[in-house]
Design a protein around this motif. Structure first.
Motif, PDB file in Angstrom:
ATOM      1  N   UNK A   1       0.837  -1.204   0.000  1.00  0.00           N
ATOM      2  CA  UNK A   1       0.000   0.000   0.000  1.00  0.00           C
ATOM      3  C   UNK A   1       0.869   1.250   0.000  1.00  0.00           C
ATOM      4  N   UNK A   2       0.291   2.340  -0.456  1.00  0.00           N
ATOM      5  CA  UNK A   2       0.980   3.626  -0.372  1.00  0.00           C
ATOM      6  C   UNK A   2       0.139   4.578   0.462  1.00  0.00           C
ATOM      7  N   UNK A   3       0.809   5.410   1.216  1.00  0.00           N
ATOM      8  CA  UNK A   3       0.121   6.366   2.081  1.00  0.00           C
ATOM      9  C   UNK A   3      -0.718   7.319   1.243  1.00  0.00           C
ATOM     10  N   UNK A   4      -0.200   7.720   0.093  1.00  0.00           N
ATOM     11  CA  UNK A   4      -0.916   8.673  -0.756  1.00  0.00           C
ATOM     12  C   UNK A   4      -2.243   8.081  -1.230  1.00  0.00           C
ATOM     13  N   UNK A   5      -2.221   6.820  -1.673  1.00  0.00           N
ATOM     14  CA  UNK A   5      -3.451   6.187  -2.155  1.00  0.00           C
ATOM     15  C   UNK A   5      -4.481   6.052  -1.043  1.00  0.00           C
ATOM     16  N   UNK A   6      -4.045   5.653   0.139  1.00  0.00           N
ATOM     17  CA  UNK A   6      -4.969   5.504   1.271  1.00  0.00           C
ATOM     18  C   UNK A   6      -5.496   6.867   1.695  1.00  0.00           C
ATOM     19  N   UNK A   7      -4.650   7.876   1.680  1.00  0.00           N
ATOM     20  CA  UNK A   7      -5.090   9.226   2.045  1.00  0.00           C
ATOM     21  C   UNK A   7      -6.170   9.717   1.084  1.00  0.00           C
ATOM     22  N   UNK A   8      -6.003   9.439  -0.189  1.00  0.00           N
ATOM     23  CA  UNK A   8      -7.034   9.827  -1.167  1.00  0.00           C
ATOM     24  C   UNK A   8      -8.329   9.056  -0.930  1.00  0.00           C
ATOM     25  N   UNK A   9      -8.208   7.769  -0.616  1.00  0.00           N
ATOM     26  CA  UNK A   9      -9.398   6.946  -0.396  1.00  0.00           C
ATOM     27  C   UNK A   9     -10.236   7.482   0.756  1.00  0.00           C
ATOM     28  N   UNK A  10      -9.573   7.844   1.852  1.00  0.00           N
ATOM     29  CA  UNK A  10     -10.289   8.314   3.034  1.00  0.00           C
ATOM     30  C   UNK A  10     -10.406   9.833   3.101  1.00  0.00           C
ATOM     31  N   UNK A  11      -9.915  10.515   2.078  1.00  0.00           N
ATOM     32  CA  UNK A  11      -9.948  11.981   2.025  1.00  0.00           C
ATOM     33  C   UNK A  11      -9.290  12.594   3.269  1.00  0.00           C
ATOM     34  N   UNK A  12      -8.051  12.151   3.502  1.00  0.00           N
ATOM     35  CA  UNK A  12      -7.262  12.602   4.643  1.00  0.00           C
ATOM     36  C   UNK A  12      -5.933  13.111   4.106  1.00  0.00           C
TER      37      UNK A  12
END
Length: 117
Positions: A33-44
């Motif tokens: 996983x990448x932090x950027x992708x997860x941040x976009x998913x959760x809008x964080x």
């Protein structure tokens, strides 16, 4: 005369529960996983994910559960390519492999030299 614009709508600042933070952290730092992708998913914001991770690490006591087995002779079969060692991984940063033939005092000195006592 000055002009004033009043913006109305939901508050942008969200309050994340500890369970939500842990779930997002687990997703962000999962293998592959990448932090950027997860941040976009959760809008964080990515910086918020790293801030949460620092906070979690600061709360950790640094102790791990250790299970001591009774001193019994156990027959273990293992390939010759894998010698018997004790492997310690410390905070994901340092890995120490100590052969079983190492005297306990030397092993303790090695661990103490790493500042893990």
């Amino acid at each position: 005369m000055s002009h004033v614009t009043l913006l109305t709508g939901p508050e942008r600042r969200r309050r994340w529960s500890e369970a939500d933070q842990c779930r997002i952290l687990a997703a962000a730092f999962a293998p592959g996983a990448t932090v950027v992708a997860v941040a976009r998913t959760y809008d964080v914001a990515t910086s918020l994910i790293y801030k949460w991770r620092r906070a979690v690490r600061a709360r950790e006591t640094g102790f791990a559960e250790v299970v001591v087995a009774p001193d019994e002779t156990v027959a273990v079969s293992r390939p010759a390519a894998f010698p018997a060692v004790i492997e310690l991984e410390i905070a994901g940063k340092v890995r120490l492999r100590i052969p079983l033939s190492t005297p306990p005092t030397l092993a303790a000195a090695m661990v103490k030299a790493l500042g893990v006592s």
